[in-house]
Design a protein around this motif. Sequence first.
Motif, PDB file in Angstrom:
ATOM      1  N   GLY A 196       2.194   3.552  -1.980  1.00 40.46           N
ATOM      2  CA  GLY A 196       2.287   4.275  -3.244  1.00 40.46           C
ATOM      3  C   GLY A 196       0.919   4.572  -3.808  1.00 40.46           C
ATOM      4  O   GLY A 196       0.065   3.683  -3.864  1.00 40.46           O
ATOM      5  N   PRO A 197       0.686   5.833  -4.229  1.00 38.45           N
ATOM      6  CA  PRO A 197      -0.640   6.234  -4.707  1.00 38.45           C
ATOM      7  C   PRO A 197      -0.863   5.973  -6.190  1.00 38.45           C
ATOM      8  O   PRO A 197      -1.871   6.395  -6.740  1.00 38.45           O
ATOM      9  CB  PRO A 197      -0.651   7.737  -4.418  1.00 38.45           C
ATOM     10  CG  PRO A 197       0.779   8.148  -4.596  1.00 38.45           C
ATOM     11  CD  PRO A 197       1.619   6.974  -4.161  1.00 38.45           C
ATOM     12  N   LEU A 201       0.388   0.067   6.957  1.00 37.56           N
ATOM     13  CA  LEU A 201       1.399   0.885   6.272  1.00 37.56           C
ATOM     14  C   LEU A 201       1.975   1.860   7.305  1.00 37.56           C
ATOM     15  O   LEU A 201       3.158   1.831   7.604  1.00 37.56           O
ATOM     16  CB  LEU A 201       0.770   1.641   5.082  1.00 37.56           C
ATOM     17  CG  LEU A 201       1.643   2.742   4.465  1.00 37.56           C
ATOM     18  CD1 LEU A 201       3.005   2.220   4.024  1.00 37.56           C
ATOM     19  CD2 LEU A 201       0.937   3.398   3.285  1.00 37.56           C
ATOM     20  N   ARG A 203      12.228   4.088  -1.697  1.00 38.07           N
ATOM     21  CA  ARG A 203      11.418   4.947  -0.823  1.00 38.07           C
ATOM     22  C   ARG A 203      11.618   4.575   0.645  1.00 38.07           C
ATOM     23  O   ARG A 203      11.716   5.433   1.517  1.00 38.07           O
ATOM     24  CB  ARG A 203       9.926   4.823  -1.166  1.00 38.07           C
ATOM     25  CG  ARG A 203       9.537   5.491  -2.459  1.00 38.07           C
ATOM     26  CD  ARG A 203       8.023   5.603  -2.588  1.00 38.07           C
ATOM     27  NE  ARG A 203       7.478   6.614  -1.702  1.00 38.07           N
ATOM     28  CZ  ARG A 203       6.178   6.787  -1.474  1.00 38.07           C
ATOM     29  NH1 ARG A 203       5.299   5.975  -2.046  1.00 38.07           N
ATOM     30  NH2 ARG A 203       5.755   7.737  -0.681  1.00 38.07           N
ATOM     31  N   ALA A 236       0.829  -1.230   0.000  1.00 40.37           N
ATOM     32  CA  ALA A 236       0.000   0.000   0.000  1.00 40.37           C
ATOM     33  C   ALA A 236       0.853   1.266   0.000  1.00 40.37           C
ATOM     34  O   ALA A 236       0.335   2.364   0.213  1.00 40.37           O
ATOM     35  CB  ALA A 236      -0.977   0.017   1.183  1.00 40.37           C
ATOM     36  N   LEU A 254      -1.252  12.884  -4.065  1.00 42.68           N
ATOM     37  CA  LEU A 254      -1.520  12.886  -2.620  1.00 42.68           C
ATOM     38  C   LEU A 254      -1.867  14.261  -2.049  1.00 42.68           C
ATOM     39  O   LEU A 254      -2.309  14.368  -0.897  1.00 42.68           O
ATOM     40  CB  LEU A 254      -0.290  12.361  -1.870  1.00 42.68           C
ATOM     41  CG  LEU A 254      -0.002  10.863  -2.007  1.00 42.68           C
ATOM     42  CD1 LEU A 254       1.451  10.554  -1.652  1.00 42.68           C
ATOM     43  CD2 LEU A 254      -0.946  10.068  -1.099  1.00 42.68           C
ATOM     44  N   TYR A 285       2.926  14.721   7.583  1.00 41.53           N
ATOM     45  CA  TYR A 285       2.470  13.462   6.989  1.00 41.53           C
ATOM     46  C   TYR A 285       3.662  12.598   6.583  1.00 41.53           C
ATOM     47  O   TYR A 285       3.741  11.412   6.918  1.00 41.53           O
ATOM     48  CB  TYR A 285       1.579  13.754   5.769  1.00 41.53           C
ATOM     49  CG  TYR A 285       1.237  12.510   5.009  1.00 41.53           C
ATOM     50  CD1 TYR A 285       0.303  11.612   5.511  1.00 41.53           C
ATOM     51  CD2 TYR A 285       1.882  12.194   3.816  1.00 41.53           C
ATOM     52  CE1 TYR A 285       0.001  10.445   4.846  1.00 41.53           C
ATOM     53  CE2 TYR A 285       1.592  11.031   3.140  1.00 41.53           C
ATOM     54  CZ  TYR A 285       0.655  10.154   3.662  1.00 41.53           C
ATOM     55  OH  TYR A 285       0.371   8.997   3.013  1.00 41.53           O
ATOM     56  N   GLN A 341       4.563   9.047   8.361  1.00 41.38           N
ATOM     57  CA  GLN A 341       4.390   7.854   7.521  1.00 41.38           C
ATOM     58  C   GLN A 341       5.731   7.139   7.315  1.00 41.38           C
ATOM     59  O   GLN A 341       5.817   5.913   7.399  1.00 41.38           O
ATOM     60  CB  GLN A 341       3.793   8.212   6.165  1.00 41.38           C
ATOM     61  CG  GLN A 341       3.689   6.966   5.282  1.00 41.38           C
ATOM     62  CD  GLN A 341       3.169   7.246   3.888  1.00 41.38           C
ATOM     63  OE1 GLN A 341       2.032   6.962   3.596  1.00 41.38           O
ATOM     64  NE2 GLN A 341       4.016   7.804   3.062  1.00 41.38           N
ATOM     65  N   THR A 367      -4.314   5.512   3.667  1.00 41.26           N
ATOM     66  CA  THR A 367      -3.333   6.037   4.619  1.00 41.26           C
ATOM     67  C   THR A 367      -3.004   7.488   4.287  1.00 41.26           C
ATOM     68  O   THR A 367      -2.704   8.292   5.164  1.00 41.26           O
ATOM     69  CB  THR A 367      -2.060   5.163   4.586  1.00 41.26           C
ATOM     70  OG1 THR A 367      -2.434   3.822   4.896  1.00 41.26           O
ATOM     71  CG2 THR A 367      -1.013   5.644   5.576  1.00 41.26           C
ATOM     72  N   GLY A 368      -3.067   7.795   2.981  1.00 44.46           N
ATOM     73  CA  GLY A 368      -2.829   9.178   2.548  1.00 44.46           C
ATOM     74  C   GLY A 368      -3.767   9.549   1.406  1.00 44.46           C
ATOM     75  O   GLY A 368      -3.623  10.592   0.779  1.00 44.46           O
ATOM     76  N   GLY A 369      -4.707   8.641   1.120  1.00 45.58           N
ATOM     77  CA  GLY A 369      -5.636   8.898   0.010  1.00 45.58           C
ATOM     78  C   GLY A 369      -5.940   7.658  -0.807  1.00 45.58           C
ATOM     79  O   GLY A 369      -6.609   7.724  -1.837  1.00 45.58           O
ATOM     80  N   SER A 370      -5.479   6.511  -0.343  1.00 47.98           N
ATOM     81  CA  SER A 370      -5.494   5.291  -1.168  1.00 47.98           C
ATOM     82  C   SER A 370      -6.864   4.715  -1.492  1.00 47.98           C
ATOM     83  O   SER A 370      -6.956   3.852  -2.356  1.00 47.98           O
ATOM     84  CB  SER A 370      -4.643   4.209  -0.514  1.00 47.98           C
ATOM     85  OG  SER A 370      -3.316   4.379  -0.928  1.00 47.98           O
TER      86      SER A 370
END
Length: 442
Positions: free
Chosen positions: A135-136, A211, A328, A133, A395, A298, A302, A180-183
């Motif tokens: 990566g957007p 995540l 990353r 998870a 994101l 954020y 994260q 988690t950030g927009g997923s």
Amino acid sequence: MPLSPGPFTGRTITSLAQDLREGRTTAVELAEQALEAIAERDPELGAFVTVDADGALAAARRADAELDTGTYRGPLHGVPVGVKDLFMVAGLPATMGSRHFAGYVADSDAESVTLLRRAGAVVVGKTTTHEFAYGPTGDRSANGPSRNPWDPERMSGGSSGGSAAAVAAGLVPLALGTDTGGSVRIPAALCGIAGFKPSYGAISAEGVFPLARSFDHVGVLAGDEQDCLLAYRCLASAQLREDPGPSRVAWLDPSELFDGDPRVVDAVRAAAESRLARSGLDEVRLRAGLGEEFRETYTVIQSCEAVAVHAARMAQAPELFDPELLERLRTAAEVPGWRYVAAVAARSRLAEAAAALFERHDVLALPTVPITAPLLQQRETEVDGRTVAVRPALLAMTSLWNVLGLPALTVPAGTVDGLPVGLQLVCRPGRELRLFQAAGMV
Ligand SMILES: NC(=O)CC[C@H](N)C(=O)O
């Protein structure tokens, strides 16, 4: 429109429930329709990583047998659902999109899956997730990318990309995702469907691979907001607080968050005006610098929490990660502990700043994603004559609400260049119904 319709395109869960109760269809028929459409369309879309035909048909037969004897579990009774491959489903593989979990089979259901089953839903399979998870874009998974049903050369968005593609292509009417950030919201917006994450903790994350625990939310994806609400009523860990009266809605000027595609921003604003406002929308702004503070907070939290989850795998078998993900994680591992402590402290200050935004309004409206779906694997894109990095663009308008744990809903808001864009609605914690109420206002 998506290139070709599926069996659930344009059929709401309410209409499916009616058809089932009035004997026009059966749960087995619905499961068969989903399974056939997946077999036919999914090789092109990559939405599913595991299809459980036997399990789905057995659950559908049980749902039909219950209906025959007068047991009706509610609107999800007999409805086929997809579950992101980050949730445990008993007896099915859970890969988290990673080679690290190749061959792993879950031995029990995640709490949210238990609740879906209790509501009568029929799990047809597991949907593609961006690896862990993280990566957007939805295009880095050990199982291959999930593709956008509007243009399979483009990304579905992520990380719940398979869930969004499956619903948008009409393969299933409902899917579970994590955000988690927009997923949940990002792929829903890029694929032209509705996506909802409630307040932090409002749906249990038990049995879901983490995540970043402080920001991980479970959410739902469906054709429209009514279907998201139906599902949420079955999944919510507490009684929903019914809010009386119409919501006061304001447009949140998104320019402080990201310099996006002006055509996307204009299309979303126009959709907000026509959908939400009887006589023009009020407008609110973030103070200068606040967007950057949110981003920093954020990213730091994260990063540190994700490394805490993956440190042992990074040391023992780094080669099993997708190279982009490993890079990353390694960058994330360089964030010093003091910055994590500072970010946790900043989080409460940000909550105060955001509270001011809700002083005179119940719901804020803004774009979900300020660009349309990029091509698969594209990491830079042209926006209004400028080159922008894809990941931060995706994101930019969603992750701040995870920092605060606020409920957020995305609904389709038309198209730009033939690709869908989403309108995002956000409210105070615990007031989820405000979002649905606002989205339903004509
Ligand atoms: N999982 C999510 O919600 C989005 C992806 C992740 N937050 C990232 O930074 O890439």
